[in-house]
Enzyme design. Structure first.
Site, short mmCIF file in Angstrom:
data_model
loop_
_atom_site.label_atom_id
_atom_site.label_comp_id
_atom_site.label_asym_id
_atom_site.label_seq_id
_atom_site.Cartn_x
_atom_site.Cartn_y
_atom_site.Cartn_z
N LYS A 34 -15.75 28.13 -13.01
CA LYS A 34 -14.45 27.50 -13.25
C LYS A 34 -13.38 28.28 -12.49
CE LYS A 34 -11.50 26.25 -17.22
NZ LYS A 34 -11.37 26.38 -18.69
N SER A 46 -10.73 21.90 -20.79
CA SER A 46 -10.27 22.05 -19.44
C SER A 46 -11.37 22.36 -18.42
CB SER A 46 -9.20 23.15 -19.38
OG SER A 46 -9.75 24.39 -19.78
N SER A 96 -12.34 24.32 -24.59
CA SER A 96 -12.52 23.94 -23.19
C SER A 96 -13.91 24.10 -22.60
CB SER A 96 -11.54 24.71 -22.32
OG SER A 96 -10.29 24.10 -22.42
#
Ligand code: GLN
Length: 485
Positions: free
Chosen positions: A78, A153, A177
């Site tokens: 990420k 996210s 997330s």
């Protein structure tokens, strides 16, 4: 396609045994990325293919190292975790040209274990969001239905792992997330106990909540990654020294009949999609038929969790994001004086949601409002933790939904931030309490054909047990067919 469909564990074993070349594996990932990426937008930065293939060739020449459990395995990261020499943007314009001089501890550990970093994955800007629509680089699409969000996210990471672009990814979870995108994309996602995984190099959003963790296609793969990334790091002042961490060795030893599952009565009922409810009911029946014990528990302060979480996390964000001022790194607006430079840099550099949170966070911390908002929310945080402690006197773990609905259509909640915040109702409480949680797919919804997830929550630092339980429940659920596109 056959290569990329394998689990992390399988491919790592084959590489160790030299049954397959690193070059073949890297090539297969790039082919899958080329085929699916135009539809998904899962990566913000992809490493250069030729460079990685040269690296792979060198690895094939020297041969596998048995001390490196991830030798030659391509993974995704990420874009909130720093990577030395690779752009790290947090999906924000303000960091769009930022190349970090060092690796996050999690990334160093993966590299030391032999992993190959394919690239940096899309996310909500600064990890603020639940759909990956708040990215300065455009939204990621859900591979199970391209008209829907992948969750957020860590949506880029989830979409990428589900569509077999990489064998696993590392996301971060401040309020859901990892678990919510895992749920929307049909994956396993682990949010470790706070303090178990180093936050060094994790660009801070809510520092007292943030944790990094794996997104994988099997529980075993998550255990393997936890083994590598968890453990004390002196560079993170909140890192814990936990003895005897071992996620893989005893993964399969627990029996369902040894476990008491708690169902919080506040989590089931109004607001929960009937399809999600039906899948969870089905799994509970399966658990009971295998002699697992299921009891009702109560988490009475649940209704205050969203308000408390958003007050505290915005307060922390407003302070953490003060460092992005155009002076030392990142984007700088062209202006005539210093004050205007600060103002314009932050106005042009941050997206709408990030600005909203900085303003609200500053407000709840301001003199005169601190006691009414920040302090009250901190008190609620303690009550929520007490709720869990009490519930765990009656059960070994808690079962809960991950999200009230399966993946929702793109654009559905973008004009109403409150609706978006409400999607986090089942995931944020355990971040407030610092507890570990895992999202586990339990099949596709009969009507929507979308993945439906279940959440398991364990007591503080019982992350190993959490994975043992997840391993048992995984056996009771159908394996999804990856990649869906
Ligand atoms: N949706 C939550 C938020 O926007 C959680 C995000 C996260 O875990 N990073 O704060």
């Amino acid at each position: 396609m056959e290569i990329v469909k394998k689990n992390l564990r399988e491919i790592a074993e084959q590489l160790q045994k030299k049954e397959i070349k690193v070059q073949e594996v890297v090539q297969a990932c790039f082919e899958q990325i080329e085929r699916t990426e135009p539809k998904l937008n899962a990566f913000i930065t992809l490493q250069d293919q030729e460079e990685l293939l040269t690296q792979a060739k060198a690895l094939d020449t020297t041969g596998p190292d048995s001390n490196q459990p991830l030798w030659g395995v391509p993974l995704g990261i990420k874009d909130v975790l720093t990577t030395q020499g690779i752009k790290t943007t947090c999906a924000s314009k303000i960091l769009s040209n930022f190349i970090p001089p060092y690796d996050a501890e999690v990334v160093s550990r993966l590299k030391r274990a032999g992993a190959i970093i394919l690239g940096k994955q899309n996310m909500d800007e600064f990890a603020m969001g639940s759909s990956t629509e708040n990215s300065a680089f455009g939204p990621t699409k859900n591979p199970w239905d391209l008209r829907r969000v992948p969750g957020g996210s860590s949506g880029g990471s989830a979409a990428s792992v589900a569509s077999c672009q990489c064998f696993a990814a590392i996301g971060t979870d401040t309020g859901g997330s990892i678990r919510q995108p895992a749920c929307f994309c049909g994956l396993i996602g682990v949010k470790p106990s706070y303090g178990l995984v180093s936050r060094y190099g994790l660009i801070a959003y809510g520092s007292s909540f943030d944790q990094a963790g794996p997104l994988t296609r099997s529980v075993e793969d998550s255990a393997l990654l936890m083994e590598i990334i968890a453990g004390f790091d002196p560079k993170d002042s909140t890192s814990l020294e936990v003895k005897d961490l071992n996620f893989t060795q005893n993964l399969k030893t627990l029996e369902l009949s040894q476990i008491t599952f708690g169902l919080p009565k506040e989590y089931f009922g109004e607001g929960l999609d009937p399809e999600v409810q039906a899948k969870i009911d089905q799994l509970i029946q399966n658990i009971e038929s295998q002699n697992g014990k299921v009891v009702e528990v109560s988490l009475p302060h649940t209704e205050y969790a969203i308000a408390a979480y958003y007050i505290l996390v915005m307060a922390e964000a407003s302070s953490n994001l003060a460092r992005f001022d155009g002076v030392r790194y990142g984007f700088r607006a062209k202006c005539k004086d210093l004050t205007e430079m600060y103002e314009q840099t932050r106005t042009q550099g941050f997206g709408q949601e990030v600005q909203r949170r900085i303003m609200l966070g500053t407000y709840v911390l301001s003199a005169g409002y601190y006691d009414a908002y920040y302090k009250k929310a901190a008190q609620v945080r303690r009550l929520l933790r007490n709720d869990f402690e009490k519930a765990f006197q009656e059960c070994d773990c808690i079962l809960a939904p991950v999200s009230p609905t399966p993946a929702f259509p793109l654009g559905q909640h973008t004009s109403d931030p409150l609706q978006m915040y409400l999607m986090d109702v089942y995931t944020i409480s355990l971040n407030l309490a610092g507890l570990p949680g895992i999202a586990l797919p339990c099949g596709l919804g009969e009507q929507t054909n979308l993945p439906i997830g279940l959440q398991i929550i364990a007591p503080y630092l019982e992350d190993q047990k959490l994975l043992q339980i997840a391993y048992q429940l995984e056996k009771l659920t159908p394996r999804l067919n990856y990649p869906p596109l």
